[in-house]
Design an enzyme around this catalytic site. Structure first.
Site, PDB file in Angstrom:
ATOM      1  N   ASP A 265       0.951  -1.008  -0.238  1.00  0.00           N
ATOM      2  CA  ASP A 265      -0.192   0.126  -0.138  1.00  0.00           C
ATOM      3  C   ASP A 265       1.401   1.005  -0.102  1.00  0.00           C
ATOM      4  O   ASP A 265       2.367   1.468   0.105  1.00  0.00           O
ATOM      5  CB  ASP A 265      -1.246  -0.206   0.847  1.00  0.00           C
ATOM      6  CG  ASP A 265      -2.033   0.824   0.872  1.00  0.00           C
ATOM      7  OD1 ASP A 265      -2.124   1.799   0.003  1.00  0.00           O
ATOM      8  OD2 ASP A 265      -2.771   0.534   1.566  1.00  0.00           O
ATOM      9  N   TRP A 266       0.009   2.469  -0.017  1.00  0.00           N
ATOM     10  CA  TRP A 266       0.650   3.612   0.027  1.00  0.00           C
ATOM     11  C   TRP A 266       1.899   3.559   1.033  1.00  0.00           C
ATOM     12  O   TRP A 266       1.688   3.572   1.994  1.00  0.00           O
ATOM     13  CB  TRP A 266      -0.076   4.730  -0.132  1.00  0.00           C
ATOM     14  CG  TRP A 266       0.492   5.621  -0.506  1.00  0.00           C
ATOM     15  CD1 TRP A 266       1.492   7.085   0.480  1.00  0.00           C
ATOM     16  CD2 TRP A 266       0.643   6.954  -1.783  1.00  0.00           C
ATOM     17  NE1 TRP A 266       1.321   8.289  -0.252  1.00  0.00           N
ATOM     18  CE2 TRP A 266       1.606   7.797  -1.278  1.00  0.00           C
ATOM     19  CE3 TRP A 266      -0.299   6.379  -3.168  1.00  0.00           C
ATOM     20  CZ2 TRP A 266       1.352   8.544  -2.438  1.00  0.00           C
ATOM     21  CZ3 TRP A 266      -0.249   7.753  -3.914  1.00  0.00           C
ATOM     22  CH2 TRP A 266       0.472   8.910  -3.273  1.00  0.00           C
TER      23      TRP A 266
END
Ligand code: NOJ
Length: 739
Positions: A265-266
């Site tokens: 994820d980011w």
């Protein structure tokens, strides 16, 4: 896999390997790196990075000219000409916005969900997007968590069926087809269990619970051929999902044999150090790469440290090659090497009539009629002089779209007020008062106008709930009642004595026990998307009938959370006889625990609306529950059937649900588990037999040793229109081999 498909897969594998042989370590690490685009132009640093083969994917670029330029740089100006994956959060539509996922899940309709994903994919692909970060299939049992809006609800079976349908919709029959984009099952895994429903919070999930509840939707997505998965921000029992070798290696690769691309994820790789799991970025890159994260989103620990980790022999070239293979395979499957560019003219325009019609159908099917006292709905416009439409969400083209609508175009939105006026024409007067400025406003200044309008109206339709920003990522609430002054507004309008219809636009289940007392009917429409208005108007006016059922429990009050239907029994389950309400306790009462059971003193032990609940404009009865045999053998199957009868005033659609309880288990088992469902259309007066087949496999679960087991013994089974149905039968599962 068909023979043709397996030949194609083999040929892709050959091409991947041939390309891999020509790659330098730097180019390999480039394929493992995803960066955020600039939006509408290619800045110099990005241009150089793509040319240099230092980037495998961009996200958040939807300007097709810019995407084509990025692809040109990658294909024509980089040494090996490897095209880019172009990622975007296309969660419930692109330009045409469908109901939020929890709304779509209320349809219990895999075909409808798949169609929505297909249309979203098509509109996104016209902009050069070839990868969406959906479906989100985290099991969500805590409605305080804002991401319940993006989820498919609380049940592993329902989320698995619908999640797989979304994967099929996004990816189509063949990823290389025009309009197909790669799907991403997220967030692997356990994110929905974030403590106290606070986003990004820790999760503690025993392994059998993880395997029985949180992992099955991901297994269903993998079985449906999902091209990619995303790791979760959260930690699981102290090990962040982004560096979790148990999840990423043992389960995903070894047990499920998946070769899907795994993206972080980011910045979740960089955040491994913030969790306190790694020393620094280099250590984070090591832990994530070692666990099997193939691509890093947004942060640059791979770009900065992977090469030195390989030189130091902490990460092997084989590990890097495996990751790069997983990335390249998706690019080949998407056909990007043959056709890296997007010609928008080859696509139908976004938000065309067919797309809007599908969004309308989805909004209709997503609506759940929670309450309908004295058949308050549908409204009969011809008999109504004035309809008062009240509330901040009745005429707001943007808020009805919900969370994750980066590309959603509010100019296509049709609101409830507009649609009611169009539908009703001059048959009645449709008058509007906003009542409160936003769903969060606390002031009562505008109440008087709304109350005066309700006083002179024959019915008041209040469109209340949560504006879009109150749910979704990072938007969690500790108190999930109607925000702001809305309940007071509802009460003030109800005090006029005018019939009140509450249309609830929300991103989560709300704790509505006190609010619903002031409404004759409650129609939950979630955030219904572009075509919410016409769908809701048609439902209110009876042109269409509600058929949705809740994919998640509605608590009475926030303090009941977590409350979900598939809980375990405990040793002291509550009964109506044992329940004690706080007001019934005498002053100076001595301490007693003997005979007491599991309940709260200050609220009922049932939810406000259970999982699977949803009314319609007709009434369906269930009769003659039967099983084909009382004894199910290990190699056999069992049919369970019921008569479903439409005894109400009009044609209807019913979602028929089968629940099972395993009475004695190696670990204690849920009091009910959804095992099958089907949507049935019934003409007025029609009786239909509905049958489901169960095999021992459907009764398998992960026990104490974390292995999938099927245990002989007694089972209860229910069929009905919600998880609270009481129509029950039973059967015994027998293992002949051990007798
Ligand atoms: C963070 C979110 O958790 C994830 O769901 C999303 O896909 C990425 N950001 C990319 O926007």
């Amino acid at each position: 896999m068909t023979r043709a498909a397996s030949l194609r897969a083999a040929s892709i594998e050959q091409q991947v390997n041939a390309l891999l042989e020509r790659m330098t370590l730097e180019e390999k690490i480039g394929q493992m790196s995803q960066v955020n685009a600039a939006g509408g132009h290619v800045p110099a640093h990005l241009r150089e990075a793509v040319r240099g083969g230092r980037i495998g994917s961009v996200l958040n670029e939807v300007d097709v000219t810019t995407v084509n330029e990025l692809q040109r740089l990658a294909v024509e100006e980089s040494r090996l000409g490897i095209p880019l994956l172009v990622g975007r959060d296309v969660i419930h539509g692109f330009k045409t916005v469908f109901p939020i996922p929890i709304g779509q899940a209320s349809s219990w309709d895999p075909t409808l969900v798949s169609t929505g994903a297909r249309i979203a994919a098509d509109e996104a692909a016209a902009h050069g997007v070839n990868w969406t970060f959906a479906p989100m299939i985290d099991i969500a049992r805590d409605p305080r968590w804002g991401r319940v809006a993006e989820s498919l609800g609380e049940d592993p079976y329902l989320a698995g069926v619908l999640g797989a349908a979304m994967v099929r919709g996004f990816q189509g029959d063949d990823l290389a087809d025009r309009g197909s984009i790669a799907a991403c099952a997220k967030h692997f895994a356990g994110y929905g269990a974030s403590e106290s429903g606070r986003d990004y919070n820790s999760t503690n999930i025993p392994e059998n619970e993880l395997r029985n509840v949180y992992l099955p939707p991901f297994k269903a997505a993998v079985d449906a051929g999902v091209a990619t998965l995303m790791t979760s921000f959260s930690d699981l029992d102290g090990v962040p999902a982004t560096a979790n070798t148990f999840l990423l290696r043992d389960v995903l690769r070894d047990e499920w044999r998946s070769d899907a691309l795994v993206v972080s994820d980011w910045e979740s790789i960089r955040q491994l150090a913030v969790h306190g799991f790694t020393e620094d970025d280099r250590d984070s890159a090591y832990q994530a790469a070692n666990a099997g994260v193939d691509m890093e989103m947004a942060s640059t620990t791979y770009a900065d440290h992977l090469a030195s980790l390989v030189h130091d022999k902490r990460i092997s070239m084989q590990q890097v090659d495996t990751a790069v293979r997983n990335v390249l395979r998706v690019k080949f499957r998407l056909g990007l090497f043959d056709e890296p560019y997007t010609d928008p003219a080859a696509f139908l325009p976004a938000a065309n009539d067919a797309h809007l019609q599908a969004a309308y159908d989805a909004a209709v099917a997503s609506a759940v009629l929670l309450k309908n006292d004295d058949w308050a709905l549908p409204l009969h416009a011809d008999q109504l002089g004035t309809i008062a439409v009240i509330g901040p969400l009745a005429d707001d083209p943007y808020e009805q779209l919900g969370t994750w609508v980066f590309d959603g175009d509010a100019s296509h939105s049709r609101t409830v007020l507009r649609a009611l006026r169009e539908r009703i024409g001059d048959r009645a007067d449709v008058a509007y008062a906003r009542g409160v400025a936003t769903t969060r406003s606390r002031g009562h200044d505008d109440f008087a106008e709304a109350v005066a309008l309700a006083e002179r109206a024959d019915v008041a339709v209040l469109v209340l709930g949560e504006e879009a920003i109150l749910s979704g990522e990072a938007h969690c609430r500790a108190d999930i009642t109607l925000p702001g002054a809305q309940e007071a507004l509802l009460k003030a309008v109800a005090a006029t004595g005018t019939k009140v219809i509450l249309v609830l636009m929300t991103g989560r289940p709300l704790a509505l026990e006190s609010a619903v007392r002031h409404a004759h009917a409650v129609l939950c429409v979630w955030h219904p998307g572009t075509m919410g208005g016409p769908a809701i108007a048609d439902l209110l006016l009876g042109e269409r009938a509600p058929s949705g059922k809740l994919p998640v429990t509605f608590p009475r009050v926030t303090g009941q959370i977590p409350i979900y239907y598939a809980h375990r029994n405990t040793g002291k389950p509550v009964t109506h006889e044992s329940y004690v309400f706080i007001d019934d306790i005498e002053a100076r009462a001595p301490q007693v625990s003997v005979g007491n059971t599991s309940f709260h003193l200050d609220t009922a032990f049932t939810p406000l609306y259970p999982f699977g609940h949803g009314l319609s404009y007709s009434h369906v009865e269930y009769e003659h529950l039967w099983t084909s045999t009382a004894v199910l053998r290990m190699n056999g199957s069992l049919t369970i059937g019921v008569d479903v009868v439409n005894v109400g005033p009009r044609d209807t659609t019913e979602i028929v649900q089968l629940y099972v309880r395993d009475l004695v288990g190696d670990i204690t088992r849920p009091v009910r588990e959804l095992k099958a469902f089907t949507r049935v259309s019934l003409a007025r007066g029609e009786r239909r037999q509905v049958e489901f087949t169960l095999t021992p496999r459907d009764l398998a679960f992960f026990g104490r040793a974390h292995r999938l087991i099927v245990e002989p013994g007694r089972f209860h089974a229910w069929i009905g229109g919600s998880s609270a149905t009481e129509l029950r039968t039973e059967f015994v599962l027998v293992d002949d081999s051990t007798r």
